[in-house]
Enzyme design. Structure first.
Site, short mmCIF file in Angstrom:
data_model
loop_
_atom_site.label_atom_id
_atom_site.label_comp_id
_atom_site.label_asym_id
_atom_site.label_seq_id
_atom_site.Cartn_x
_atom_site.Cartn_y
_atom_site.Cartn_z
CG HIS A 1 -5.55 1.37 -3.85
ND1 HIS A 1 -4.88 0.87 -2.74
CD2 HIS A 1 -6.69 0.65 -3.94
CE1 HIS A 1 -5.59 -0.09 -2.19
NE2 HIS A 1 -6.70 -0.25 -2.89
NE ARG B 1 -3.49 -2.18 2.91
CZ ARG B 1 -3.21 -3.38 3.43
NH1 ARG B 1 -1.97 -3.65 3.83
NH2 ARG B 1 -4.15 -4.30 3.56
NE ARG C 1 -3.33 -3.19 -1.39
CZ ARG C 1 -2.90 -4.12 -0.54
NH1 ARG C 1 -1.62 -4.42 -0.50
NH2 ARG C 1 -3.74 -4.73 0.27
CG HIS D 1 -6.39 -8.47 1.39
ND1 HIS D 1 -6.64 -8.99 0.13
CD2 HIS D 1 -6.16 -7.15 1.19
CE1 HIS D 1 -6.56 -8.03 -0.77
NE2 HIS D 1 -6.27 -6.91 -0.16
CE1 TYR E 1 -6.73 -7.23 -6.79
CE2 TYR E 1 -6.78 -8.36 -4.68
CZ TYR E 1 -6.66 -7.20 -5.42
OH TYR E 1 -6.48 -6.00 -4.78
CE LYS F 1 -6.73 -0.03 5.93
NZ LYS F 1 -7.51 0.13 4.68
#
Length: 360
Positions: free
Chosen positions: A308, A205, A311, A333, A342, A229
């Protein structure tokens, strides 16, 4: 605490002073569990809501800090519906359905705390009546819908390498008549290419890239140590691997980081910017990296491409060679549900299912 969290914590501490005492209490309650960045968004959402309450005459407070619990208690369903309409249709920047849903969710969290958790001196809930408990927050952000929106707006296959090559060489040809742009590009092309290559070969990110320090980089093992994150453990950095392509681009940048960006010994940041008239390079900001990618993307013929979406580009490419669980871990994630985007983008699972059926 990483750099972005430190910045957001300072902003949070400042903004919360303009909130009612019960919001300050709620923020203190949530601080051990949520990042300062998330709580800062909460406070901004409450600021919007309290401004609206006062503007509509639903609160007599002269400023947001003086909004009372009693004024929240007597809100009616029609008031909440009106606020929802305001968020979706206001003249200065109407919010998307996803943003409206998030802002209402922030309010639900506050009202839940006040009515179910917080107590007064006599052990009664601070809020006796919770109107937000009646509001249903529908899940809007579905992986399949996200995938559909991304189609054609990310880099695919050979474009990943082509975009990095364009940053290094092609862009200069497109701006050769603009001396200022050409000079800036000559100064920063290796850095810009290495940032882009790193994201396209690791899926980091932008906030994770900004927070990187020189000591986090292990070129020999193609490894980074990253504050991810959602991880509130400030003592732990997650190891994240990157592909060979990024190693070469990072080496090119590292060879000139010290001299070109006049990096002082105290500056730990991996990626630096040297502003006009400055004697020392400083850590690049998130906004600078975002603007940099947009600049190149427009000239490259991909105007929808953002930092973004780099990514997303990596993740789509990576998923083609790996399963959903490895992709989830690489991207950091919290659940595979987010990673399902995806699967829809590549149609990999469907095509494999058809092949298995044909072979049986």
């Amino acid at each position: 605490m990483n750099v972005q969290k430190e910045i957001d914590r300072i902003k949070l501490d400042d903004k919360v002073l303009g909130m009612p005492w019960f919001v300050q209490q709620f923020i203190d309650y949530k601080l051990p569990d949520l990042s300062p960045s998330t709580l800062l968004e909460y406070v901004r959402d409450y600021e919007t809501f309290f401004n609206w309450l006062r503007g509509e005459g639903l609160s007599q407070a002269e400023n947001n800090a003086k909004v009372t619990l009693q004024e929240l208690e007597v809100l009616r369903m029609e008031n909440v519906v009106s606020y929802r309409i305001f968020l979706a249709t206001k003249r200065e920047g109407a919010n998307s359905r996803i943003t409206v849903s998030r802002k209402l969710s922030s309010l639900r969290s506050l009202f839940h705390y006040l009515s179910q958790i917080a107590e007064d001196e006599e052990f009664y809930p601070l809020l006796k009546r919770n109107i937000m408990a009646k509001i249903e927050i529908k899940r809007i952000h579905k992986p399949k819908d996200t995938a559909a929106k991304l189609k054609g707006k990310i880099l695919e296959e050979d474009e990943l390498l082509e975009f990095i090559g364009y940053i290094l060489e092609g862009y200069a040809k497109d701006v050769e008549k603009n001396k200022q742009a050409l000079y800036a590009h000559e100064q920063n092309k290796e850095r810009d290419a290495s940032i882009t290559s790193l994201i396209l070969n690791s899926g980091l990110r932008v906030s994770e890239v900004v927070n990187l320090n020189v000591d986090d980089l292990d070129l020999n093992n193609k490894l980074l140590h990253v504050y991810r994150k959602g991880n509130n453990d400030e003592t732990f950095k997650t190891p994240v691997y990157f592909r060979e392509q990024a190693k070469d681009d990072l080496m090119n940048y590292m060879n000139l980081r010290q001299t070109r960006y006049k990096a002082p010994k105290k500056e730990k940041a991996l990626f630096l910017a040297l502003a006009n008239g400055q004697n020392e390079g400083r850590r690049m900001t998130k906004r600078a990296i975002q603007a940099m990618i947009i600049k190149y993307a427009k000239r490259f013929g991909k105007p929808y491409l953002t930092v973004h979406k780099l990514r997303h580009s990596f993740a789509t490419d990576y998923y083609l060679q790996n399963d959903i669980y490895k992709t989830k871990e690489q991207l950091g994630h919290a659940s595979t549900e987010t990673t399902e985007v995806y699967a829809h983008l590549t149609d990999k699972t469907m095509s494999e299912a058809i092949e298995r059926r044909a072979d049986s």
